[in-house]
Design an enzyme around this catalytic site. Structure first.
Site, mmCIF file in Angstrom:
data_model
loop_
_atom_site.group_PDB
_atom_site.id
_atom_site.type_symbol
_atom_site.label_atom_id
_atom_site.label_comp_id
_atom_site.label_asym_id
_atom_site.label_seq_id
_atom_site.Cartn_x
_atom_site.Cartn_y
_atom_site.Cartn_z
ATOM 1 N N TYR A 147 49.022 19.961 24.181
ATOM 2 C CA TYR A 147 47.649 20.243 25.107
ATOM 3 C C TYR A 147 46.980 19.296 25.435
ATOM 4 C CZ TYR A 147 46.188 24.210 27.878
ATOM 5 O OH TYR A 147 44.882 24.732 28.849
ATOM 6 N N ASN A 176 37.198 29.422 28.962
ATOM 7 C CA ASN A 176 38.119 29.982 27.797
ATOM 8 C C ASN A 176 37.819 31.180 29.165
ATOM 9 O OD1 ASN A 176 37.949 28.862 25.994
ATOM 10 N ND2 ASN A 176 37.928 30.639 25.178
ATOM 11 N N ARG A 213 32.192 30.798 22.189
ATOM 12 C CA ARG A 213 32.507 30.549 22.901
ATOM 13 C C ARG A 213 32.322 31.030 24.494
ATOM 14 N NH1 ARG A 213 34.739 27.841 19.960
ATOM 15 N NH2 ARG A 213 37.002 28.111 19.032
#
Length: 316
Positions: A147, A176, A213
């Site tokens: 990826y 994200n 994140r």
């Protein structure tokens, strides 16, 4: 008479793709949704099928496609580690062969083309937050490489087509993103936590929960993609799109438990290979060039996502 612009969205039946198709229809575009349903689902776009300006085509972009459109949003690619590691060779193929096919199509029909790249091109970053000028810290032979390196190669191809063939390109590096229509079992942290909390299962944190994140709600992200596509031709990107607010994974778990009113406990498991410790976009460029910044707060976005997952779990 107003002639609608024809737009193709590859991966249009996926989580982000379906939100993009919906928004483009609302904005008055004629939308061709292309998907092979590897991770996308007809359920995501079923409510659009009655719209006369929406067309659905089952196709795998690792094979050429011959259509006439004005703009292409190339979103086709499994985006969660569980899915892209399930068939890593195919993941590399969709990023490399798929990009070549879509770029070849754009070149032939003189269409503008946008590539949905990813924050994964930065790998496990040594620079924080990550600006577009940072070249990344990526393991090219690890389990996530199909990826990470696939998307990096796609960016290479886009810029080579731009330089060699004067193609109109746009490259967005997506951080994200979460929201309704996420896959129930995609292994991503937001969907994992919500599904676990709603089912009264322990919330699984990999590592000690101090890794961070940044979470951007789908509607904000789609707004960024459309603004990038509509920007002047000399704005090629790459441009980071994501929400700069940084949360520890443990904080997210606690927030989900609170919002779902769950009695789930939190358990800790070992961290997977090459899992980044920090991930936060520097979106200065997006603000300056696109006038874009995400508006939806985490709690608000989580509530909408939780409502969607409750519906999905009831239907099981």
């Amino acid at each position: 008479m107003h002639i609608r612009k024809r737009v193709m969205v590859t991966g249009g039946a996926g989580f982000l793709g379906s939100h993009l198709c919906e928004r483009l229809l609302d904005e008055g575009y004629d939308v061709l949704c292309v998907d092979n349903y590897y991770t996308g689902s007809k359920r995501n776009i079923a409510h659009l099928l009655g719209n006369p300006y929406f067309e659905l085509c089952r196709h795998d972009i690792t094979f050429p496609l011959y259509v006439e459109v004005d703009e292409i949003y190339n979103l086709a690619c499994p985006a969660s580690p569980i899915h892209y590691q399930n068939d890593p060779v195919q993941t590399t193929k969709v990023n490399v062969h798929g990009s070549i096919n879509m770029l070849g199509l754009a070149k032939r029909i003189k269409a503008k083309i946008l590539q949905a790249s990813t924050s994964e091109v930065y790998g496990d970053p040594t620079v924080h937050p990550q600006p577009e000028s940072y070249h990344g810290n990526v393991n090219c032979i690890g389990p996530r490489s199909c990826y990470d390196e696939g998307k990096r190669c796609a960016e290479t191809l886009f810029f080579d087509y731009f330089r060699q063939h004067n193609l109109k390109i746009k490259v967005a590096r997506i951080f994200n993103t979460y929201g309704p229509r996420m896959h129930l079992n995609d292994g991503r942290v937001v969907s994992n936590f919500i599904a676990q909390a709603l089912q009264g299962k322990p919330l699984t944190i990999f590592g000690d929960g101090t890794q961070t994140r940044s979470f951007c709600y789908a509607d904000d992200l789609v707004e960024g993609l459309i603004r990038l596509m509509q920007s002047p031709d000399d704005v090629t990107g790459p441009i980071n799109l994501g929400k700069p607010d940084e949360f520890k994974i443990l904080e997210l778990a606690e927030k989900v438990i609170e919002l779902t009113n769950s009695s789930s406990e939190i358990i800790f498991k070992p961290l997977p290979a090459d899992d980044p410790q920090q991930r936060r976009p520097d979106i200065t460029l997006a603000g300056k060039v696109l006038g874009w910044e995400p508006k939806i707060k985490l709690a608000e976005g989580l509530k909408k996502t939780i409502a969607y997952f409750e519906e999905v779990l009831r239907a099981l």
